[in-house]
Design a protein around this motif. Structure first.
Motif, PDB file in Angstrom:
ATOM      1  N   ALA A   2     -29.432   8.638   6.013  1.00 30.81           N
ATOM      2  CA  ALA A   2     -28.127   8.050   6.308  1.00 30.81           C
ATOM      3  C   ALA A   2     -27.178   9.103   6.869  1.00 30.81           C
ATOM      4  N   ARG A   3     -27.220  10.284   6.303  1.00 27.14           N
ATOM      5  CA  ARG A   3     -26.351  11.366   6.791  1.00 27.14           C
ATOM      6  C   ARG A   3     -26.720  11.754   8.223  1.00 27.14           C
ATOM      7  N   ALA A   4     -27.999  11.852   8.513  1.00 31.13           N
ATOM      8  CA  ALA A   4     -28.444  12.177   9.876  1.00 31.13           C
ATOM      9  C   ALA A   4     -27.976  11.099  10.853  1.00 31.13           C
ATOM     10  N   PHE A   5     -28.085   9.835  10.432  1.00 28.32           N
ATOM     11  CA  PHE A   5     -27.637   8.757  11.307  1.00 28.32           C
ATOM     12  C   PHE A   5     -26.140   8.867  11.575  1.00 28.32           C
ATOM     13  N   ARG A   6     -25.361   9.126  10.526  1.00 26.66           N
ATOM     14  CA  ARG A   6     -23.908   9.250  10.705  1.00 26.66           C
ATOM     15  C   ARG A   6     -23.560  10.372  11.687  1.00 26.66           C
ATOM     16  N   VAL A   7     -24.208  11.507  11.515  1.00 23.65           N
ATOM     17  CA  VAL A   7     -23.929  12.666  12.376  1.00 23.65           C
ATOM     18  C   VAL A   7     -24.245  12.346  13.829  1.00 23.65           C
ATOM     19  N   HIS A  43     -24.777  14.327  26.952  1.00 19.46           N
ATOM     20  CA  HIS A  43     -24.757  12.934  26.500  1.00 19.46           C
ATOM     21  C   HIS A  43     -26.161  12.330  26.533  1.00 19.46           C
ATOM     22  N   GLY A  44     -26.924  12.634  27.558  1.00 21.01           N
ATOM     23  CA  GLY A  44     -28.293  12.125  27.640  1.00 21.01           C
ATOM     24  C   GLY A  44     -29.138  12.579  26.464  1.00 21.01           C
ATOM     25  N   ALA A  45     -29.035  13.836  26.096  1.00 19.07           N
ATOM     26  CA  ALA A  45     -29.806  14.366  24.965  1.00 19.07           C
ATOM     27  C   ALA A  45     -29.356  13.737  23.652  1.00 19.07           C
ATOM     28  N   VAL A  46     -28.042  13.579  23.479  1.00 16.38           N
ATOM     29  CA  VAL A  46     -27.534  12.979  22.242  1.00 16.38           C
ATOM     30  C   VAL A  46     -27.919  11.501  22.184  1.00 16.38           C
ATOM     31  N   PHE A  47     -27.897  10.828  23.328  1.00 17.31           N
ATOM     32  CA  PHE A  47     -28.318   9.427  23.388  1.00 17.31           C
ATOM     33  C   PHE A  47     -29.769   9.286  22.935  1.00 17.31           C
ATOM     34  N   VAL A  48     -30.642  10.136  23.441  1.00 10.06           N
ATOM     35  CA  VAL A  48     -32.058  10.090  23.049  1.00 10.06           C
ATOM     36  C   VAL A  48     -32.189  10.380  21.551  1.00 10.06           C
ATOM     37  N   VAL A  51     -31.261   7.263  19.623  1.00  7.00           N
ATOM     38  CA  VAL A  51     -32.334   6.257  19.654  1.00  7.00           C
ATOM     39  C   VAL A  51     -33.442   6.638  18.671  1.00  7.00           C
ATOM     40  N   VAL A  52     -33.838   7.902  18.677  1.00  7.09           N
ATOM     41  CA  VAL A  52     -34.907   8.357  17.781  1.00  7.09           C
ATOM     42  C   VAL A  52     -34.479   8.207  16.321  1.00  7.09           C
TER      43      VAL A  52
END
Length: 105
Positions: A2-7, A43-48, A51-52
């Motif tokens: 959950a923390r990883a998702f929030r970050v 942004h592209g790297a953070v977007f990927v 998604v992961v």
């Protein structure tokens, strides 16, 4: 998890804002393309990464297909990952605290 998702959700929103600022400078002010050249790949790297992490959260947190599709769709419009993170936390789909258990959703 959950923390990883929030970050990553917050990082995705911030990277959107930086990219939009770079696009404003490039297309409206017409002074520089550096913002787009720098923040586009960021942004592209953070977007990927978003998604992961979303797909991992789907498995680990036992999200429903609907929740997962909503999380993935939230990555497209600017800042909607912040809304999704808040909604998921509020509805129990994103546990708060170390002792929280995964919830179906």
């Amino acid at each position: 998890m959950a923390r990883a998702f929030r970050v990553v959700a917050v990082a995705e929103a911030v990277s959107w804002v930086l990219l939009l600022a770079g696009m404003f400078v490039k297309w409206v002010l017409r002074t520089s393309e550096v913002g787009v050249q720098v923040f586009g790949p960021v942004h592209g790297a953070v977007f990927v990464a978003y998604v992961v992490v979303t797909l991992v959260a789907w498995r680990v947190l036992r999200w429903s297909i609907g929740t997962t599709v909503l999380a993935l769709a939230a990555s497209v419009p600017p800042l909607v990952t912040l809304w999704f993170e808040h909604w998921a936390r509020r509805t129990g789909r994103l546990p708060v605290g170390e002792t929280a258990t995964a919830s179906a959703g």
